[in-house]
Design a protein around this motif. Sequence first.
Motif, PDB file in Angstrom:
ATOM      1  N   ILE A  89      -9.133   8.450  -5.203  1.00 36.04           N
ATOM      2  CA  ILE A  89      -8.536   7.512  -4.250  1.00 36.04           C
ATOM      3  C   ILE A  89      -9.189   7.684  -2.880  1.00 36.04           C
ATOM      4  O   ILE A  89      -9.948   8.626  -2.650  1.00 36.04           O
TER       5      ILE A  89
ATOM      6  N   MET B  77       0.839  -1.194   0.000  1.00 37.39           N
ATOM      7  CA  MET B  77       0.000   0.000   0.000  1.00 37.39           C
ATOM      8  C   MET B  77       0.871   1.240   0.000  1.00 37.39           C
ATOM      9  O   MET B  77       1.880   1.304   0.704  1.00 37.39           O
TER      10      MET B  77
ATOM     11  N   ASP C 188      -2.538   5.137  -2.886  1.00 41.54           N
ATOM     12  CA  ASP C 188      -3.785   4.426  -2.594  1.00 41.54           C
ATOM     13  C   ASP C 188      -4.668   5.163  -1.591  1.00 41.54           C
ATOM     14  O   ASP C 188      -5.897   4.984  -1.587  1.00 41.54           O
ATOM     15  N   TRP C 189      -4.039   5.959  -0.705  1.00 36.96           N
ATOM     16  CA  TRP C 189      -4.791   6.535   0.408  1.00 36.96           C
ATOM     17  C   TRP C 189      -4.172   7.868   0.782  1.00 36.96           C
ATOM     18  O   TRP C 189      -2.964   7.955   1.039  1.00 36.96           O
TER      19      TRP C 189
END
Length: 438
Positions: free
Chosen positions: A91, A1, A68-69
């Motif tokens: 996202i 991630m 991703d975040w």
Amino acid sequence: MNIYIAGISGTGMGPLALMARRAGINVYGSDRSYGAIAPELEKANIEYYVGEQDGTYFKQKMNEVGIDWFIYTSALPKDHPELASAIESGIKVSKRDELIAKLVNDLGLKMVAVAGTHGKTTTTSMLIWAVNKLVDDNNHPILPSSYLVGTTLGFAPSGSYKEGDEFFIYEADEYDRNFLNFDPWLSLITFVSYDHPDIYKTREDYEDAFLRFEDQSSEVIFGTPDAARHAIDHFEKANKALNIIKGINKNITISGSARREDATTAFEAIKRMLKATGKNVPDEKIADVLNSFPGVGRRFERITDGIYTDYAHHPEEVKSTVQIAKEEAAKTGKKGVVVVYQPHQNTRQHEVRHLYKDAFDGADKVYWLPTYLTREDESLRIITPGEFIDDLNVKDKAQIAELDDDLSANIKTHLSEGYLIILMTAGPADLWLRKEFS
């Protein structure tokens, strides 16, 4: 991630970056300037950008690695370029607490959350100190714990995760209702007194948030009867056990009654943690470790001989810190205590002004600075230093001041006369003091 943290080098977000990195997550981020956690981020080889957060670096990382975040703080404005770009990209976007909750759950950790209007940073730091110092004959930790704390620590990084950790010690902040993201294994409540009027419009609203947090916790320890006062009727109606500490542990001798209360609360948490693991440590050894607690950044932090700085900005915190300073002055042979005070947030001051009356009673001199303004209700007039001083029992010992050469000269005079100087602020006065006297 791959995660991206805005404001990555501050005390609120830096420790989370360190924890995520140590848990195997790729961490990137940005900040307007180098914050308190910057050296630790560099030591952990975390890549981040410092400068204008116009979205360029975020887009670069999106193209290079694929974020991703996106994690942000409550202080980030809604029109922040990076936040806007993250939302536009589609996202995942959230405040930090959702990521913390995920890490705790995925790593199977028991959360020990420390909450309260004040005292939570010191109590959390005491727990971190204790779990690092309590080791077996092979120098292995008896209570292996990950942690995050919202300050710098002189004895350890501000955030840590190691494979095999059983507990997660966390300073659970009530601001913006952040602590309601968690379901702690154990929660410690240090004190509950109305604060953050920009988020909680009434005292009842504020206390209801704590009740929700306590209901979400498997077990709660209240540090004092005062800490439990808001919850007593609620707990009795819900037929839940009230775990209230009703006095200072006789083996706790650290300076300041407030710090002794915090250390006693930390002591009880350690006992619960030991019980959960089936391990045993003599009470005297736990107390000895807590009594040797060296303090943390901005919590009665010693800048140089006779000069200290503290984050206190609520009247009850101020009163406790003055009492700690008086004990320290007596221990170190100082003549008395001189306070320099910078209130924080005019909106807050309209709610707590009446509590200052006896907050400085133990001080020999008080220099009152203009309020540090942030996140303000523009409809409220700004309370002047003179108005605050008029409310004090010790108004004859207080005077209006500015961060200037006159204040610096007065502090130097008081130092030469043998006084202990304590600055209390959540604002820029701390940096001024360090520049003048470090």
